[in-house]
Design a protein around this motif. Structure first.
Motif, PDB file in Angstrom:
ATOM      1  N   ILE A 237      60.225  70.825 -33.578  1.00  0.00           N
ATOM      2  CA  ILE A 237      60.760  69.502 -33.697  1.00  0.00           C
ATOM      3  C   ILE A 237      61.525  69.515 -34.775  1.00  0.00           C
ATOM      4  CG2 ILE A 237      59.538  67.342 -34.189  1.00  0.00           C
ATOM      5  CD1 ILE A 237      56.868  68.428 -32.969  1.00  0.00           C
ATOM      6  N   ASP A 238      62.719  68.753 -34.562  1.00  0.00           N
ATOM      7  CA  ASP A 238      63.738  68.820 -35.504  1.00  0.00           C
ATOM      8  C   ASP A 238      64.696  67.340 -35.084  1.00  0.00           C
ATOM      9  OD1 ASP A 238      65.468  69.391 -33.408  1.00  0.00           O
ATOM     10  OD2 ASP A 238      65.670  71.520 -34.011  1.00  0.00           O
ATOM     11  N   GLU A 239      65.609  67.164 -36.039  1.00  0.00           N
ATOM     12  CA  GLU A 239      66.320  66.133 -35.721  1.00  0.00           C
ATOM     13  C   GLU A 239      67.039  65.902 -34.365  1.00  0.00           C
ATOM     14  OE1 GLU A 239      66.686  63.637 -37.663  1.00  0.00           O
ATOM     15  OE2 GLU A 239      65.880  64.453 -39.682  1.00  0.00           O
ATOM     16  N   GLY A 240      67.134  66.918 -33.447  1.00  0.00           N
ATOM     17  CA  GLY A 240      67.773  66.849 -32.172  1.00  0.00           C
ATOM     18  C   GLY A 240      66.605  66.482 -31.107  1.00  0.00           C
ATOM     19  N   THR A 241      65.268  66.343 -31.804  1.00  0.00           N
ATOM     20  CA  THR A 241      64.146  66.183 -30.988  1.00  0.00           C
ATOM     21  C   THR A 241      63.820  64.475 -30.730  1.00  0.00           C
ATOM     22  OG1 THR A 241      63.003  67.823 -31.776  1.00  0.00           O
ATOM     23  CG2 THR A 241      61.552  66.197 -30.473  1.00  0.00           C
ATOM     24  N   VAL A 242      64.506  63.736 -31.494  1.00  0.00           N
ATOM     25  CA  VAL A 242      64.267  62.377 -31.826  1.00  0.00           C
ATOM     26  C   VAL A 242      65.044  61.687 -30.596  1.00  0.00           C
ATOM     27  CG1 VAL A 242      65.133  60.035 -32.760  1.00  0.00           C
ATOM     28  CG2 VAL A 242      64.347  62.214 -34.333  1.00  0.00           C
ATOM     29  N   GLU A 243      66.115  62.137 -29.926  1.00  0.00           N
ATOM     30  CA  GLU A 243      66.476  61.620 -28.775  1.00  0.00           C
ATOM     31  C   GLU A 243      65.839  61.839 -27.480  1.00  0.00           C
ATOM     32  OE1 GLU A 243      68.309  59.802 -25.831  1.00  0.00           O
ATOM     33  OE2 GLU A 243      68.758  59.049 -27.903  1.00  0.00           O
ATOM     34  N   LEU A 244      65.289  63.211 -27.449  1.00  0.00           N
ATOM     35  CA  LEU A 244      64.460  63.843 -26.327  1.00  0.00           C
ATOM     36  C   LEU A 244      63.319  63.009 -26.270  1.00  0.00           C
ATOM     37  CD1 LEU A 244      64.735  67.441 -27.053  1.00  0.00           C
ATOM     38  CD2 LEU A 244      65.794  66.316 -24.958  1.00  0.00           C
ATOM     39  N   ALA A 245      62.494  62.551 -27.571  1.00  0.00           N
ATOM     40  CA  ALA A 245      61.360  61.771 -27.423  1.00  0.00           C
ATOM     41  C   ALA A 245      61.705  60.378 -27.098  1.00  0.00           C
ATOM     42  CB  ALA A 245      60.892  61.788 -28.820  1.00  0.00           C
ATOM     43  N   ALA A 246      62.774  59.745 -27.263  1.00  0.00           N
ATOM     44  CA  ALA A 246      63.157  58.578 -26.952  1.00  0.00           C
ATOM     45  C   ALA A 246      63.398  58.159 -25.435  1.00  0.00           C
ATOM     46  CB  ALA A 246      64.250  57.926 -27.687  1.00  0.00           C
ATOM     47  N   ALA A 247      64.185  59.375 -24.880  1.00  0.00           N
ATOM     48  CA  ALA A 247      64.314  59.388 -23.370  1.00  0.00           C
ATOM     49  C   ALA A 247      63.350  59.726 -22.649  1.00  0.00           C
ATOM     50  CB  ALA A 247      65.411  60.631 -23.198  1.00  0.00           C
ATOM     51  N   ALA A 248      62.093  60.573 -23.109  1.00  0.00           N
ATOM     52  CA  ALA A 248      60.824  60.597 -22.323  1.00  0.00           C
ATOM     53  C   ALA A 248      60.295  59.208 -22.433  1.00  0.00           C
ATOM     54  CB  ALA A 248      60.174  61.630 -23.267  1.00  0.00           C
TER      55      ALA A 248
END
Length: 334
Positions: A237-248
């Motif tokens: 889980i890193d900064e790139g995960t933020v958009e993945l979580a929002a998209a989910a």
């Protein structure tokens, strides 16, 4: 008609090794079991130890004595169980290994919340227990208050469990939910610390290594894999995960850090960020909750969830392990 009353069991002295937050919580919770003849008689700190009298409190640290050899302490107290609440740190690792193997070889059971020596000396600990005719229990290291170790060791025995799928790290679930709601990663971690869910160092939580560790231990119990040799593959889980979580979240799903192990890939544990939907049991866990599913083809999936991620949760898991060990010869339904 007369009924036979069980004879009083002999007292079972405990030696507690490690007196940080988990050790302190254990001492508090085990105090409620003194009517069963179970009590901590010695506390071993980092460099000193103290002996507790019946019903006495913990003396001020300034009055503790230098740390004795464990063999001498076990002999002096007649301890039946060594309870380990040592940190899983490189500094404490040699002591955790030595104390556990020493106790097991001498016929003293071990209950541990310490993970490090389980990961490196799984077979050595197993052999030491065989030599001494003793047992080791690790509930506090596999999911705190969630009884997953009991399920892996006994609950699914004979059910042909084929795979394990788990969200065993409460911090990662909490953080993923916060960033899916629009918060930043730093804000989510800060909030997890403020709530007492995360420790100061969250690297093991966010990297996936803590989830992998718990899955490795459970796989060792399930399938007799040598935990020290299990390979891990993790997604952090890193900064790139933020958009993945929002998209989910926009698609009606939730992002979860899921640890998996299967007989299809022997000796391998993976941790992946998965988008799970409402039909997935991991969709519904919130905050620091954990959940694990044991896949048994004929019996069906067996899922357990909940369990507090805290020093108290780990301490209660160790209390449960102690009671199961010392009352293991009880009759009837016990």
């Amino acid at each position: 008609m007369t009924s036979a009353l069980p004879s009083a069991s002999p007292a079972v002295p405990l030696v507690l090794s490690g007196f940080g937050p988990v050790g302190q919580a254990f001492l508090e919770k085990i105090g409620a079991q003194q009517q069963r003849g179970i009590a901590v008689t010695v506390i071993r700190g980092q460099a000193s130890e103290t002996t507790l009298g019946p019903g006495s409190g913990v003396p001020d640290r300034a009055s503790w004595h230098p740390l004795a050899q464990l063999e001498a302490t076990l002999d002096r107290t007649g301890a039946g169980v060594l309870v380990q609440a040592l940190p899983s740190s490189p500094e404490a690792h040699p002591r955790a290994v030595d104390e556990a193997i020493t106790a097991l070889r001498r016929g003293v059971h071990v209950v541990t919340a310490t993970k490090s020596h389980l990961l490196t000396h799984w077979r050595d600990l197993e052999q030491a227990a065989r030599t001494g005719g003793s047992r080791i229990r690790i509930s506090g290291a596999t999911g705190a208050a969630l009884p997953t170790a009991d399920l892996a060791r006994l609950g699914v025995r004979g059910l042909d469990c084929h795979a394990l799928r788990a969200c065993p790290n409460g911090t990662s679930t909490f953080v993923l939910d916060r960033i899916s709601d629009g918060g930043s990663l730093k804000e989510a971690v800060r909030e997890a610390r403020r709530c007492g869910i995360a420790e100061a160092d969250t690297s093991a939580d966010l990297s996936g290594s803590d989830a992998a560790t718990k899955a490795r231990l459970l796989a060792g119990l399930l399938w007799d894999w040598d935990v020290a040799r299990i390979q891990i593959e993790t997604e952090a889980i890193d900064e790139g995960t933020v958009e993945l979580a929002a998209a989910a979240a926009r698609s009606g799903r939730r992002l979860r850090a899921v640890a998996s192990a299967s007989l299809d890939r022997p000796m391998t544990v993976t941790v992946r960020l998965e988008r799970v939907g409402p039909g997935d049991p991991f969709f519904h866990i919130t905050g620091p909750e954990k959940a694990m599913t044991f896949h048994c083809p004929d019996a069906g999936d067996i899922t357990v969830q909940g369990g507090r991620s805290s020093p108290t949760g780990a301490a209660l898991a160790m209390v449960k392990d102690v009671l199961n060990l010392v009352e293991g010869n009880a009759t009837g339904f016990h």
